[in-house]
Scaffold this motif. Structure first.
Motif, mmCIF file in Angstrom:
data_model
loop_
_atom_site.group_PDB
_atom_site.id
_atom_site.type_symbol
_atom_site.label_atom_id
_atom_site.label_comp_id
_atom_site.label_asym_id
_atom_site.label_seq_id
_atom_site.Cartn_x
_atom_site.Cartn_y
_atom_site.Cartn_z
ATOM 1 N N ASN A 296 0.742 -1.465 0.453
ATOM 2 C CA ASN A 296 -0.344 0.149 0.159
ATOM 3 C C ASN A 296 0.919 0.847 0.205
ATOM 4 O OD1 ASN A 296 -2.221 -1.371 0.037
ATOM 5 N ND2 ASN A 296 -2.714 -1.496 2.180
ATOM 6 N N GLU A 297 1.974 1.133 1.043
ATOM 7 C CA GLU A 297 2.950 2.330 1.099
ATOM 8 C C GLU A 297 3.449 2.857 -0.784
ATOM 9 O OE1 GLU A 297 5.887 1.442 3.662
ATOM 10 O OE2 GLU A 297 4.922 2.030 5.292
ATOM 11 N N ILE A 298 3.540 2.253 -1.373
ATOM 12 C CA ILE A 298 4.513 1.520 -2.943
ATOM 13 C C ILE A 298 3.025 2.077 -3.477
ATOM 14 C CG2 ILE A 298 5.109 0.220 -4.927
ATOM 15 C CD1 ILE A 298 6.683 -1.661 -3.068
ATOM 16 N N LEU A 299 1.575 1.953 -3.650
ATOM 17 C CA LEU A 299 0.785 2.173 -4.740
ATOM 18 C C LEU A 299 0.540 3.426 -3.886
ATOM 19 C CD1 LEU A 299 -2.028 -0.682 -4.111
ATOM 20 C CD2 LEU A 299 -0.953 -0.012 -6.056
ATOM 21 N N THR A 300 0.536 4.220 -2.626
ATOM 22 C CA THR A 300 0.313 5.150 -2.104
ATOM 23 C C THR A 300 1.362 6.755 -2.646
ATOM 24 O OG1 THR A 300 -1.191 5.216 -0.562
ATOM 25 C CG2 THR A 300 0.119 7.023 -0.461
ATOM 26 N N LYS A 301 2.776 5.729 -3.204
ATOM 27 C CA LYS A 301 3.645 6.906 -3.526
ATOM 28 C C LYS A 301 3.507 7.131 -5.108
ATOM 29 C CE LYS A 301 8.387 5.068 -4.447
ATOM 30 N NZ LYS A 301 8.952 4.618 -3.707
ATOM 31 N N TYR A 302 3.150 6.059 -5.293
ATOM 32 C CA TYR A 302 2.757 5.872 -7.023
ATOM 33 C C TYR A 302 1.359 7.231 -7.195
ATOM 34 C CZ TYR A 302 6.999 3.880 -8.446
ATOM 35 O OH TYR A 302 8.105 3.443 -8.511
ATOM 36 N N GLN A 303 0.279 7.134 -6.636
ATOM 37 C CA GLN A 303 -0.232 7.546 -6.998
ATOM 38 C C GLN A 303 -0.436 9.167 -6.564
ATOM 39 O OE1 GLN A 303 -3.289 6.297 -8.434
ATOM 40 N NE2 GLN A 303 -3.770 5.020 -7.268
ATOM 41 N N ILE A 304 0.096 9.220 -5.353
ATOM 42 C CA ILE A 304 0.464 10.426 -4.940
ATOM 43 C C ILE A 304 1.764 11.379 -6.347
ATOM 44 C CG2 ILE A 304 2.130 12.316 -3.769
ATOM 45 C CD1 ILE A 304 1.535 10.835 -1.125
ATOM 46 N N ARG A 305 1.969 11.076 -7.040
ATOM 47 C CA ARG A 305 2.885 11.551 -8.221
ATOM 48 C C ARG A 305 1.990 11.527 -9.237
ATOM 49 N NH1 ARG A 305 8.956 7.673 -8.486
ATOM 50 N NH2 ARG A 305 9.324 8.771 -6.455
ATOM 51 N N ALA A 306 1.254 10.485 -9.428
ATOM 52 C CA ALA A 306 0.338 10.752 -10.744
ATOM 53 C C ALA A 306 -0.116 11.999 -10.479
ATOM 54 C CB ALA A 306 -0.635 9.435 -10.544
ATOM 55 N N ASP A 307 -1.227 12.136 -8.904
ATOM 56 C CA ASP A 307 -1.859 13.137 -8.626
ATOM 57 C C ASP A 307 -1.167 14.998 -8.935
ATOM 58 O OD1 ASP A 307 -4.138 11.430 -7.724
ATOM 59 O OD2 ASP A 307 -3.424 12.194 -5.097
ATOM 60 N N GLY A 308 -0.187 14.546 -8.735
ATOM 61 C CA GLY A 308 1.011 15.610 -9.415
ATOM 62 C C GLY A 308 0.763 16.014 -10.259
ATOM 63 N N PHE A 309 1.472 15.374 -10.770
ATOM 64 C CA PHE A 309 0.707 15.506 -12.164
ATOM 65 C C PHE A 309 -0.495 15.809 -13.227
ATOM 66 C CE2 PHE A 309 0.093 14.163 -16.611
ATOM 67 C CZ PHE A 309 1.514 14.652 -17.656
ATOM 68 N N SER A 310 -1.145 14.884 -12.671
ATOM 69 C CA SER A 310 -2.892 15.780 -12.576
ATOM 70 C C SER A 310 -2.906 17.334 -12.343
ATOM 71 C CB SER A 310 -3.797 15.118 -12.309
ATOM 72 O OG SER A 310 -5.036 15.008 -12.630
ATOM 73 N N ALA A 311 -2.080 17.216 -10.782
ATOM 74 C CA ALA A 311 -2.461 18.701 -10.763
ATOM 75 C C ALA A 311 -1.691 20.284 -11.406
ATOM 76 C CB ALA A 311 -1.934 18.975 -9.539
ATOM 77 N N GLU A 312 -0.814 19.957 -11.729
ATOM 78 C CA GLU A 312 0.244 20.247 -12.766
ATOM 79 C C GLU A 312 -0.557 20.787 -14.317
ATOM 80 O OE1 GLU A 312 4.365 18.796 -13.312
ATOM 81 O OE2 GLU A 312 4.683 18.754 -11.586
ATOM 82 N N ASN A 313 -1.457 20.400 -14.715
ATOM 83 C CA ASN A 313 -2.188 19.868 -15.516
ATOM 84 C C ASN A 313 -3.264 20.416 -15.800
ATOM 85 O OD1 ASN A 313 -0.060 18.922 -18.330
ATOM 86 N ND2 ASN A 313 0.117 17.761 -16.389
ATOM 87 N N THR A 314 -3.980 20.099 -14.468
ATOM 88 C CA THR A 314 -5.094 21.002 -14.201
ATOM 89 C C THR A 314 -5.375 21.864 -13.069
ATOM 90 O OG1 THR A 314 -5.702 18.977 -12.853
ATOM 91 C CG2 THR A 314 -6.211 19.060 -15.001
ATOM 92 N N SER A 315 -5.651 21.302 -12.072
ATOM 93 C CA SER A 315 -5.433 22.517 -10.721
ATOM 94 C C SER A 315 -5.091 21.475 -9.900
ATOM 95 C CB SER A 315 -6.588 23.404 -10.506
ATOM 96 O OG SER A 315 -7.370 22.625 -10.374
ATOM 97 N N PRO A 316 -4.777 21.761 -8.595
ATOM 98 C CA PRO A 316 -4.656 20.516 -7.449
ATOM 99 C C PRO A 316 -6.571 20.826 -7.014
ATOM 100 C CG PRO A 316 -2.913 22.381 -7.026
ATOM 101 C CD PRO A 316 -3.829 22.538 -8.341
#
Length: 202
Positions: free
Chosen positions: A148-168
């Motif tokens: 779950n820790e590994i999954l969450t790490k990559y979910q957070i990275r994908a969230d960050g990418f999404s926030a950069e291309n849309t908004s937080p």
């Protein structure tokens, strides 16, 4: 001392060899699984080109291979696979599958945030160590804590990418709908915390 060093080197070489073999096997298994998912999910869904311009912008901005294609399908994927949205890779082709009922519960900003999040998983792929750990832990970690820790790490990275291309704010709004019933989920809390830091400019 020399003997210890030689044994350490031999152990390291053996570990790398075994890891490489396990990883190769896991890739083969994943490819077969992914082909099956694509076959089922595309046949039980309908492709949408509503977001074609937004997808083209993401591909252009990330300099993804010019021959790459990203297709979005809508279908009853919660009922079929128990998932509201997910990405399947078959380079140079990529597929985003979104549950049709969840899709229509989102506003335009949230829809783009979801698409950008899934696209973020193309940009931020699992590194070699995390991929290997995840495969091993899948069988030997019954509680799934490290997984779950590994999954969450990559979910957070994908969230960050999404926030950069849309908004937080758009990603936070999306996650609040995604975790509507599970708002106390640790994964949800960590992801929201990370997005709030981005929102505040940290």
């Amino acid at each position: 001392m020399l003997m210890v060093r030689r044994l350490a080197i031999a152990f390291l070489v053996l570990f790398v060899l075994v890891a490489s073999i396990l990883l190769r096997l896991s890739f083969l298994s994943d490819e077969e699984t992914d082909r099956g998912i694509i076959l089922v999910a595309t046949n039980f869904g309908t492709e949408t080109t509503t977001h074609a311009d937004f997808v083209d912008k993401l591909i252009w901005n990330t300099k993804l291979h010019q021959k790459a294609t990203l297709k979005i399908f809508l279908g009853s994927y919660v009922l079929l696979m128990g998932r509201k949205g997910f990405l399947v890779k078959a380079p140079p082709n990529y597929y985003i599958f979104i549950d049709i009922y969840f899709y229509y519960s989102l506003n335009q900003n949230e829809k783009e945030a979801l698409i950008a999040h899934e696209f973020g998983h193309i940009v931020y792929e699992y590194n070699l160590i995390d991929k290997l750990q995840f495969k091993i832990l899948y069988k030997f970690d019954p509680l799934g804590k490290r997984r779950n820790e590994i999954l969450t790490k990559y979910q957070i990275r994908a969230d960050g990418f999404s926030a950069e291309n849309t908004s937080p704010a758009a990603v936070i709004s999306l996650l609040n709908k995604l975790y509507l019933i599970d708002s106390e989920d640790p994964d949800h809390k960590m992801r929201i915390k990370s997005l709030n830091r981005l929102k505040q400019g940290h």
